[in-house]
Design a protein around this motif. Structure first.
Motif, PDB file in Angstrom:
ATOM      1  N   SER A 193       0.937  -1.312  -0.071  1.00  0.00           N
ATOM      2  CA  SER A 193       0.016  -0.055   0.056  1.00  0.00           C
ATOM      3  C   SER A 193       0.780   1.405   0.064  1.00  0.00           C
ATOM      4  CB  SER A 193      -1.059   0.146   1.272  1.00  0.00           C
ATOM      5  OG  SER A 193      -1.818  -1.038   1.111  1.00  0.00           O
ATOM      6  N   ALA A 194       1.927   1.019   0.780  1.00  0.00           N
ATOM      7  CA  ALA A 194       2.887   2.340   0.493  1.00  0.00           C
ATOM      8  C   ALA A 194       3.509   2.477  -0.607  1.00  0.00           C
ATOM      9  CB  ALA A 194       4.055   2.185   1.703  1.00  0.00           C
ATOM     10  N   LEU A 195       3.872   1.631  -1.297  1.00  0.00           N
ATOM     11  CA  LEU A 195       4.209   1.765  -2.851  1.00  0.00           C
ATOM     12  C   LEU A 195       3.125   2.380  -3.672  1.00  0.00           C
ATOM     13  CD1 LEU A 195       6.609   1.234  -4.990  1.00  0.00           C
ATOM     14  CD2 LEU A 195       5.654  -1.149  -5.376  1.00  0.00           C
ATOM     15  N   VAL A 196       1.925   1.797  -3.473  1.00  0.00           N
ATOM     16  CA  VAL A 196       0.619   2.224  -4.292  1.00  0.00           C
ATOM     17  C   VAL A 196       0.547   3.814  -4.244  1.00  0.00           C
ATOM     18  CG1 VAL A 196      -1.585   2.013  -5.020  1.00  0.00           C
ATOM     19  CG2 VAL A 196      -0.301   0.030  -4.618  1.00  0.00           C
ATOM     20  N   ASN A 197       0.633   3.880  -2.913  1.00  0.00           N
ATOM     21  CA  ASN A 197       0.300   5.423  -2.228  1.00  0.00           C
ATOM     22  C   ASN A 197       1.509   6.581  -3.052  1.00  0.00           C
ATOM     23  OD1 ASN A 197      -2.033   5.351  -0.891  1.00  0.00           O
ATOM     24  ND2 ASN A 197      -0.845   5.064   0.912  1.00  0.00           N
ATOM     25  N   THR A 198       2.785   5.751  -3.142  1.00  0.00           N
ATOM     26  CA  THR A 198       3.661   6.806  -3.677  1.00  0.00           C
ATOM     27  C   THR A 198       3.643   6.908  -5.189  1.00  0.00           C
ATOM     28  OG1 THR A 198       5.040   5.942  -2.127  1.00  0.00           O
ATOM     29  CG2 THR A 198       6.169   7.185  -3.889  1.00  0.00           C
ATOM     30  N   LEU A 199       3.057   5.531  -5.751  1.00  0.00           N
ATOM     31  CA  LEU A 199       2.833   5.718  -7.223  1.00  0.00           C
ATOM     32  C   LEU A 199       1.759   6.579  -7.676  1.00  0.00           C
ATOM     33  CD1 LEU A 199       3.822   2.024  -7.982  1.00  0.00           C
ATOM     34  CD2 LEU A 199       5.312   3.910  -8.573  1.00  0.00           C
ATOM     35  N   ILE A 200       0.689   6.546  -7.015  1.00  0.00           N
ATOM     36  CA  ILE A 200      -0.799   7.137  -7.011  1.00  0.00           C
ATOM     37  C   ILE A 200      -1.066   8.038  -5.996  1.00  0.00           C
ATOM     38  CG2 ILE A 200      -2.965   7.094  -8.227  1.00  0.00           C
ATOM     39  CD1 ILE A 200      -2.162   4.061  -9.085  1.00  0.00           C
ATOM     40  N   PRO A 201      -0.336   9.029  -5.660  1.00  0.00           N
ATOM     41  CA  PRO A 201      -0.738   9.830  -4.395  1.00  0.00           C
ATOM     42  C   PRO A 201      -1.975  10.074  -3.973  1.00  0.00           C
ATOM     43  CG  PRO A 201       1.059  10.706  -5.511  1.00  0.00           C
ATOM     44  CD  PRO A 201       0.523   9.882  -6.533  1.00  0.00           C
ATOM     45  N   HIS A 202      -2.913  10.240  -4.958  1.00  0.00           N
ATOM     46  CA  HIS A 202      -4.299  10.928  -4.436  1.00  0.00           C
ATOM     47  C   HIS A 202      -5.199   9.670  -3.884  1.00  0.00           C
ATOM     48  CE1 HIS A 202      -5.065   8.917  -8.664  1.00  0.00           C
ATOM     49  NE2 HIS A 202      -6.203   8.712  -8.160  1.00  0.00           N
ATOM     50  N   LEU A 203      -4.543   8.425  -4.104  1.00  0.00           N
ATOM     51  CA  LEU A 203      -5.239   7.438  -3.693  1.00  0.00           C
ATOM     52  C   LEU A 203      -5.457   7.306  -1.969  1.00  0.00           C
ATOM     53  CD1 LEU A 203      -4.298   4.319  -5.942  1.00  0.00           C
ATOM     54  CD2 LEU A 203      -6.544   5.537  -5.915  1.00  0.00           C
ATOM     55  N   ASP A 204      -4.434   7.582  -1.395  1.00  0.00           N
ATOM     56  CA  ASP A 204      -4.125   7.692   0.231  1.00  0.00           C
ATOM     57  C   ASP A 204      -4.578   6.562   0.917  1.00  0.00           C
ATOM     58  OD1 ASP A 204      -3.291   8.785   2.530  1.00  0.00           O
ATOM     59  OD2 ASP A 204      -5.422   9.928   2.731  1.00  0.00           O
ATOM     60  N   LEU A 205      -4.080   5.374   0.386  1.00  0.00           N
ATOM     61  CA  LEU A 205      -4.555   4.013   0.833  1.00  0.00           C
ATOM     62  C   LEU A 205      -4.169   3.850   2.299  1.00  0.00           C
ATOM     63  CD1 LEU A 205      -3.735   1.459  -2.107  1.00  0.00           C
ATOM     64  CD2 LEU A 205      -5.625   2.546  -1.667  1.00  0.00           C
ATOM     65  N   ALA A 206      -4.730   3.038   3.283  1.00  0.00           N
ATOM     66  CA  ALA A 206      -4.526   2.688   4.461  1.00  0.00           C
ATOM     67  C   ALA A 206      -3.203   2.017   4.694  1.00  0.00           C
ATOM     68  CB  ALA A 206      -5.612   2.244   5.266  1.00  0.00           C
ATOM     69  N   LYS A 216       5.504  -9.677  12.104  1.00  0.00           N
ATOM     70  CA  LYS A 216       4.525  -9.915  11.010  1.00  0.00           C
ATOM     71  C   LYS A 216       3.696  -8.797  10.686  1.00  0.00           C
ATOM     72  CE  LYS A 216       3.835 -14.858  12.117  1.00  0.00           C
ATOM     73  NZ  LYS A 216       2.737 -15.741  12.464  1.00  0.00           N
ATOM     74  N   GLY A 217       3.179  -8.641   9.506  1.00  0.00           N
ATOM     75  CA  GLY A 217       2.459  -7.385   9.083  1.00  0.00           C
ATOM     76  C   GLY A 217       1.166  -7.402   9.332  1.00  0.00           C
ATOM     77  N   VAL A 218       0.543  -6.347   9.239  1.00  0.00           N
ATOM     78  CA  VAL A 218      -0.832  -6.198   9.490  1.00  0.00           C
ATOM     79  C   VAL A 218      -1.698  -5.930   8.458  1.00  0.00           C
ATOM     80  CG1 VAL A 218      -2.685  -4.875  10.944  1.00  0.00           C
ATOM     81  CG2 VAL A 218      -0.459  -5.104  11.801  1.00  0.00           C
ATOM     82  N   HIS A 219      -2.603  -6.435   8.190  1.00  0.00           N
ATOM     83  CA  HIS A 219      -3.541  -6.510   6.650  1.00  0.00           C
ATOM     84  C   HIS A 219      -4.163  -5.007   6.871  1.00  0.00           C
ATOM     85  CE1 HIS A 219      -3.371 -10.672   5.637  1.00  0.00           C
ATOM     86  NE2 HIS A 219      -3.663 -11.011   6.876  1.00  0.00           N
ATOM     87  N   THR A 220      -3.977  -4.424   5.761  1.00  0.00           N
ATOM     88  CA  THR A 220      -4.431  -3.095   5.619  1.00  0.00           C
ATOM     89  C   THR A 220      -5.113  -3.091   4.149  1.00  0.00           C
ATOM     90  OG1 THR A 220      -2.446  -2.261   4.386  1.00  0.00           O
ATOM     91  CG2 THR A 220      -2.606  -1.759   6.634  1.00  0.00           C
ATOM     92  N   THR A 221      -4.959  -3.995   3.146  1.00  0.00           N
ATOM     93  CA  THR A 221      -5.845  -3.960   2.078  1.00  0.00           C
ATOM     94  C   THR A 221      -6.535  -5.259   2.609  1.00  0.00           C
ATOM     95  OG1 THR A 221      -4.090  -3.331   0.722  1.00  0.00           O
ATOM     96  CG2 THR A 221      -5.686  -4.481  -0.393  1.00  0.00           C
ATOM     97  N   THR A 222      -8.054  -5.220   2.280  1.00  0.00           N
ATOM     98  CA  THR A 222      -9.114  -6.205   2.874  1.00  0.00           C
ATOM     99  C   THR A 222      -9.635  -6.957   1.603  1.00  0.00           C
ATOM    100  OG1 THR A 222     -10.611  -4.503   2.947  1.00  0.00           O
ATOM    101  CG2 THR A 222      -9.409  -5.244   5.108  1.00  0.00           C
ATOM    102  N   PHE A 223      -9.362  -6.205   0.090  1.00  0.00           N
ATOM    103  CA  PHE A 223     -10.109  -6.707  -0.831  1.00  0.00           C
ATOM    104  C   PHE A 223      -9.052  -6.315  -2.376  1.00  0.00           C
ATOM    105  CE2 PHE A 223     -12.375  -3.015   0.547  1.00  0.00           C
ATOM    106  CZ  PHE A 223     -12.208  -2.320  -0.650  1.00  0.00           C
ATOM    107  N   ALA A 224      -9.250  -7.080  -3.225  1.00  0.00           N
ATOM    108  CA  ALA A 224      -8.372  -6.509  -4.421  1.00  0.00           C
ATOM    109  C   ALA A 224      -9.051  -5.518  -5.129  1.00  0.00           C
ATOM    110  CB  ALA A 224      -8.355  -7.956  -5.254  1.00  0.00           C
ATOM    111  N   GLU A 225      -8.178  -4.388  -5.717  1.00  0.00           N
ATOM    112  CA  GLU A 225      -8.815  -3.426  -6.389  1.00  0.00           C
ATOM    113  C   GLU A 225      -7.747  -2.886  -7.559  1.00  0.00           C
ATOM    114  OE1 GLU A 225     -10.874   0.874  -5.808  1.00  0.00           O
ATOM    115  OE2 GLU A 225      -9.909  -0.492  -4.001  1.00  0.00           O
ATOM    116  N   MET A 226      -8.322  -2.677  -8.768  1.00  0.00           N
ATOM    117  CA  MET A 226      -7.471  -1.988  -9.663  1.00  0.00           C
ATOM    118  C   MET A 226      -7.280  -0.475  -9.517  1.00  0.00           C
ATOM    119  SD  MET A 226      -7.726  -2.480 -13.720  1.00  0.00           S
ATOM    120  CE  MET A 226      -7.785  -4.620 -13.550  1.00  0.00           C
ATOM    121  N   HIS A 227      -6.286  -0.224  -9.863  1.00  0.00           N
ATOM    122  CA  HIS A 227      -5.994   1.567  -9.900  1.00  0.00           C
ATOM    123  C   HIS A 227      -5.376   1.810 -11.359  1.00  0.00           C
ATOM    124  CE1 HIS A 227      -6.821   1.309  -5.577  1.00  0.00           C
ATOM    125  NE2 HIS A 227      -6.107   0.597  -5.401  1.00  0.00           N
ATOM    126  N   GLU A 228      -5.522   3.066 -11.612  1.00  0.00           N
ATOM    127  CA  GLU A 228      -5.095   3.465 -12.723  1.00  0.00           C
ATOM    128  C   GLU A 228      -4.147   4.539 -12.660  1.00  0.00           C
ATOM    129  OE1 GLU A 228      -6.899   5.410 -17.098  1.00  0.00           O
ATOM    130  OE2 GLU A 228      -8.297   5.582 -15.272  1.00  0.00           O
TER     131      GLU A 228
END
Length: 311
Positions: A193-206, A216-228
């Motif tokens: 999610s940090a990478l996606v936020n950097t590549l597409i800043p306006h998304l502001d994913l959790a 161990k990591g904590v789940h922040t993306t709970t479902f699959a989603e496509m972004h442009e």
């Protein structure tokens, strides 16, 4: 009869799907009845990236009903966590898979990497390895990461050291993704999610910090989603994977999905060699001579054992 529309599944939340039609408009769609894909037992008959036919519900301009799934070019699948005899589709119709791995907070095992590569190889999906959080590595771990990157690059899997938070090598990542539809996957906490936020800043994913307990990591993306990212570049962000169980694979197939072993098929004494206990095995000889990495061979044995136990 409502007008038939064609679109791509953009988001999957379980019972409802966000579909973008050919004009770029979005619709909330549900499935018409129960879908069964011939020869494929899955918990989710439709996944992000699927091309579908749908029509609007009577009296609605926003809600639709999916009545057909068009033929898939490929897909990435894993064993279902809840139904062991079923698979779970991660994404469909992708140009490449991008696996984000980390050697610290949390540590991605070579076995996990190899299982993912075998899954993508089964559909000849090109895969790129992004070694994230390079800014957190000490000298010793940085050297180990270089060894891993050299190993996988030599096998045909481009490998890149990056830092999503520090912006290190992200221009190279953008170049790798340009003009393609890419699945981004990996353990929870590796920085998807940090990478996606950097590549597409306006998304502001959790995003969430990695728990120090058990590393161990904590789940922040709970479902699959496509972004442009732009008009011809898309990425699919998927929930973090804890374990990657392989499905739809026979013992005889496994070696074909290891490029370094595939090159030696036919060189063994026996045509049906499993590369385990057989004499005059070209694969085992290559391991002893250092031409095949021991870690890769151990991953092969582990996958082979799981396939055999499933049978």
């Amino acid at each position: 009869m409502a007008e038939e529309k064609r679109g791509i599944v953009w988001r999957s939340t379980g019972s409802w799907y966000t579909v973008r039609d050919e004009k770029g408009d979005f619709f909330a769609c549900r499935l018409k009845g129960k879908f069964k894909i011939k020869g494929l037992k899955v918990t989710n008959p439709i996944a992000v990236g699927d091309k579908v036919l749908f029509h609007l519900e009577p009296g609605s301009d926003e809600n639709g009903v999916i009545h057909d799934i068009l033929a898939r070019e490929n897909y990435i699948i894993r064993k279902s966590v809840h139904k062991t005899a079923h698979g779970h589709l991660l994404a469909c119709n992708i140009d490449q898979a991008i696996l984000i791995v980390t050697l610290t907070f949390p540590r991605t095992s070579l076995g996990f990497i190899d299982r993912f590569l075998v899954s993508s190889e089964s559909f000849r999906i090109p895969t790129v390895l992004l070694f994230n959080k390079c800014d957190l590595l000490d000298e010793e771990v940085a050297q180990i990461q270089d060894e891993y990157m050299n190993l996988y690059s030599a096998l045909g899997y481009p490998s890149l050291s990056i830092s999503a938070l520090q912006g290190i090598n992200l221009d190279a990542v953008r170049s790798i993704m340009e003009g393609k539809t890419s699945l981004i996957s990996g353990h929870s906490g590796v920085g998807k999610s940090a990478l996606v936020n950097t590549l597409i800043p306006h998304l502001d994913l959790a995003t969430s910090a990695v728990s120090t307990f058990a590393n161990k990591g904590v789940h922040t993306t709970t479902f699959a989603e496509m972004h442009e990212m732009n008009a011809n570049t898309f990425l699919i962000d998927s929930p973090g994977i804890k374990e990657l169980g392989l499905v739809d694979m026979s013992e005889e197939e496994v070696a074909h999905y290891f490029p370094e072993m595939r090159d030696l098929i036919g060189a063994c004494r026996f045509h049906n060699c499993k590369h385990v206990n057989e004499p005059n095995c070209a694969v085992k000889e290559a391991v002893l001579e250092g031409q095949i990495a021991q870690s890769r061979y151990f991953s092969y044995l582990s996958i082979l054992e799981n396939v055999d136990n499933r049978r």
